[in-house]
Design a protein around this motif. Structure first.
Motif, short mmCIF file in Angstrom:
data_model
loop_
_atom_site.label_atom_id
_atom_site.label_comp_id
_atom_site.label_asym_id
_atom_site.label_seq_id
_atom_site.Cartn_x
_atom_site.Cartn_y
_atom_site.Cartn_z
N TYR A 1 45.82 38.50 40.89
CA TYR A 1 46.12 39.70 40.10
C TYR A 1 47.57 40.07 40.37
O TYR A 1 48.17 39.60 41.35
CB TYR A 1 45.18 40.85 40.47
CG TYR A 1 45.43 41.45 41.83
CD1 TYR A 1 45.07 40.78 43.00
CD2 TYR A 1 46.06 42.70 41.96
CE1 TYR A 1 45.30 41.33 44.23
CE2 TYR A 1 46.29 43.25 43.21
CZ TYR A 1 45.91 42.57 44.34
OH TYR A 1 46.14 43.11 45.57
N GLU A 2 48.13 40.89 39.50
CA GLU A 2 49.50 41.36 39.70
C GLU A 2 49.45 42.76 40.28
O GLU A 2 48.87 43.67 39.68
CB GLU A 2 50.27 41.33 38.37
CG GLU A 2 50.51 39.90 37.91
CD GLU A 2 51.17 39.82 36.54
OE1 GLU A 2 51.25 40.86 35.86
OE2 GLU A 2 51.59 38.72 36.16
N ASP A 3 50.02 42.94 41.47
CA ASP A 3 49.93 44.20 42.20
C ASP A 3 50.99 45.18 41.68
O ASP A 3 52.18 45.01 41.95
CB ASP A 3 50.12 43.95 43.69
CG ASP A 3 49.86 45.19 44.52
OD1 ASP A 3 49.70 46.29 43.91
OD2 ASP A 3 49.80 45.08 45.76
N GLU A 4 50.54 46.21 40.95
CA GLU A 4 51.51 47.14 40.36
C GLU A 4 52.23 47.97 41.43
O GLU A 4 53.31 48.50 41.18
CB GLU A 4 50.85 48.07 39.33
CG GLU A 4 49.72 48.91 39.88
CD GLU A 4 49.15 49.86 38.81
OE1 GLU A 4 49.95 50.48 38.09
OE2 GLU A 4 47.91 49.94 38.71
N ASP A 5 51.63 48.07 42.63
CA ASP A 5 52.28 48.83 43.70
C ASP A 5 53.28 47.99 44.47
O ASP A 5 53.92 48.46 45.41
CB ASP A 5 51.23 49.40 44.67
CG ASP A 5 50.28 50.35 43.96
OD1 ASP A 5 50.76 51.06 43.03
OD2 ASP A 5 49.09 50.37 44.31
N GLU B 1 52.30 38.54 42.33
CA GLU B 1 51.01 37.89 42.14
C GLU B 1 50.30 37.70 43.48
O GLU B 1 50.88 37.16 44.42
CB GLU B 1 51.21 36.53 41.45
CG GLU B 1 49.90 35.96 40.93
CD GLU B 1 50.11 34.67 40.15
OE1 GLU B 1 50.08 34.73 38.91
OE2 GLU B 1 50.29 33.62 40.80
N LYS B 2 49.08 38.21 43.57
CA LYS B 2 48.36 38.12 44.84
C LYS B 2 46.96 37.55 44.64
O LYS B 2 46.41 37.62 43.55
CB LYS B 2 48.24 39.52 45.46
CG LYS B 2 49.60 40.11 45.84
CD LYS B 2 49.45 41.40 46.59
CE LYS B 2 50.83 41.90 47.00
NZ LYS B 2 50.76 43.22 47.62
N ASP B 3 46.43 37.05 45.75
CA ASP B 3 45.07 36.50 45.77
C ASP B 3 44.03 37.60 45.58
O ASP B 3 44.08 38.60 46.29
CB ASP B 3 44.83 35.88 47.16
CG ASP B 3 44.70 34.38 47.07
OD1 ASP B 3 44.70 33.87 45.95
OD2 ASP B 3 44.60 33.75 48.14
N SER B 4 43.08 37.39 44.69
CA SER B 4 41.97 38.35 44.57
C SER B 4 40.82 38.00 45.51
O SER B 4 40.04 38.86 45.90
CB SER B 4 41.43 38.37 43.14
OG SER B 4 42.43 38.71 42.21
N ILE B 5 40.71 36.71 45.82
CA ILE B 5 39.56 36.26 46.62
C ILE B 5 39.83 36.43 48.10
O ILE B 5 40.84 35.96 48.63
CB ILE B 5 39.24 34.78 46.33
CG1 ILE B 5 38.79 34.62 44.86
CG2 ILE B 5 38.16 34.27 47.28
CD1 ILE B 5 38.34 33.23 44.49
#
Lengths: 130, 134, 102
Positions: free
Chosen positions: B100-104, B109-113
């Motif tokens: 997901y892309e972390d708006e904060d 782009e970061k791992d969701s799992i």
């Protein structure tokens, strides 16, 4: 207290829909509110009015209908799950060009959003399934 | 309306029954309600996330690629139980990479799992308001 | 307030009870319903597991499900509270979330 009930299995094959019925009935009798009973997966088959069980057996869909009438409880079938499995109300049957409908009294067809909404509104959500 | 914490617990394998597919449909619809959403994959539920699923030979819908869309729906808290993976001879590398892309964090782009232990998952379950099982 | 875990499968057919025991924190409660009640048979492998967690969890069982299956309460693991549906509803008001191990 406000309850929401999710029923994931159809009538007769699994005990889940019987358990859900007895739980819902006991909750209503105790004076609790039931925000909604939501039927998903094969659970939508609880809503057929064409079921003809033997006379010495319970009539599961009629039993739900009676509960809805007595306590004014919403019985909602998920539209996508219902369409897949051939559970249609008059409008859906017309829209899909089918020659009949089979929704039992007290049941309504609506979207999955009603399940999430029930979870938001209720103090407790309980799931019955396989 | 106050936001609640919804946890979807997935313990069933895909394809053999419809539960996994219809569960994902609930998650996608539920994402529009702006609640806090968490997914947990336990027991055979971990098979839902395996890479290289191809249903062309059985004629059913291949919904596994849809998991990749979860990040776009702001569903970024996905927990997989380590014990369930290990028991099945699997590791995180066998799973579809979900991000997901972390708006904060400047849309990084970061791992969701997140692979977590039973003990950590037990804490996550306790923190929820509504738990859905299919 | 904590979680009420609901187990409805026989421990000899599915891993629901094992999964529940692995993921249930201390002071959460467990209710066995439907085929879940077969775990209560004294001297069974499942009852031995439940015996070991009785200090960690209050364990309940749905009496109508026990009766339907002919499981005699005298042959049941001790320390289990039997409830009817009214009691089951009451129990769900005492725990703030409900987790069904389907």
């Amino acid at each position: 207290m406000k309850f929401a009930i999710l029923v994931n299995e159809g009538p007769y094959t699994h005990q889940a829909s019987d358990s859900a019925y007895h739980f819902t009935e006991a909750a209503l009798r105790a004076g609790h509110a039931v925000v909604r009973v939501f039927f998903y997966h094969d659970g939508v088959n609880n809503g057929t009015r064409l079921s003809v069980p033997p006379q010495d057996d319970r009539n599961i869909s009629e039993r739900w209908s009676a509960l809805a009438e007595q306590y004014d409880v919403e019985l909602i079938l998920c539209v996508a799950a219902a369409q897949r499995r051939g559970l249609l109300d008059e409008d859906e049957a017309k829209r899909a060009g089918k020659d009949g409908n089979n929704m039992a009294p007290g049941f309504q067809i609506s979207g999955l959003g009603q399940l999430i909404d029930a979870g938001i509104q209720a103090d407790r959500l309980i799931v019955f399934g396989d | 309306m106050a936001s609640k914490k919804f946890l979807y617990i997935n313990r069933k394998a895909p394809h053999g029954s419809i539960y996994a597919q219809e569960s994902l449909e609930v998650v996608l619809i539920g994402a529009a309600f702006e609640q806090n959403v968490t997914l947990a994959f336990i027991d055979d539920g971990v098979y839902q996330l395996l890479q290289n699923q191809d249903t062309s030979g059985i004629g059913t819908k291949n919904f596994a690629p849809t998991f990749r869309a979860l990040g776009d729906y702001d569903v970024s808290q996905i927990y997989v139980e380590r014990e369930s993976l290990e028991l099945r001879g699997l590791s995180k590398d066998d799973l579809i990479p979900l991000t997901y892309e972390d708006e904060d964090d400047d849309w990084a782009e970061k791992d969701s799992i997140h692979v977590v232990s039973s003990l950590e998952l037990a804490d996550i379950i306790e923190q929820q308001d509504v738990i859905l099982n299919f | 307030m904590s979680v009420l875990h609901i187990v409805n499968k026989s421990p000899f057919e599915r891993n629901s009870l094992d999964c529940c025991l692995r993921l249930a924190k201390a002071d959460s409660a467990i209710i066995l319903i439907e085929d879940g009640i077969y775990a209560l048979q004294k001297n069974s492998a499942a009852a031995d597991k439940l015996q070991q967690v009785l200090s960690k969890h209050r364990i309940y069982a749905l009496q109508p499900d026990l009766q339907a299956r002919g499981v005699n309460p005298e042959n049941m693991l001790e320390g289990i509270s039997l409830l009817d549906y009214d009691g089951f509803v009451q129990l769900t008001t005492e725990y703030d979330k409900l987790q069904s191990w389907l």
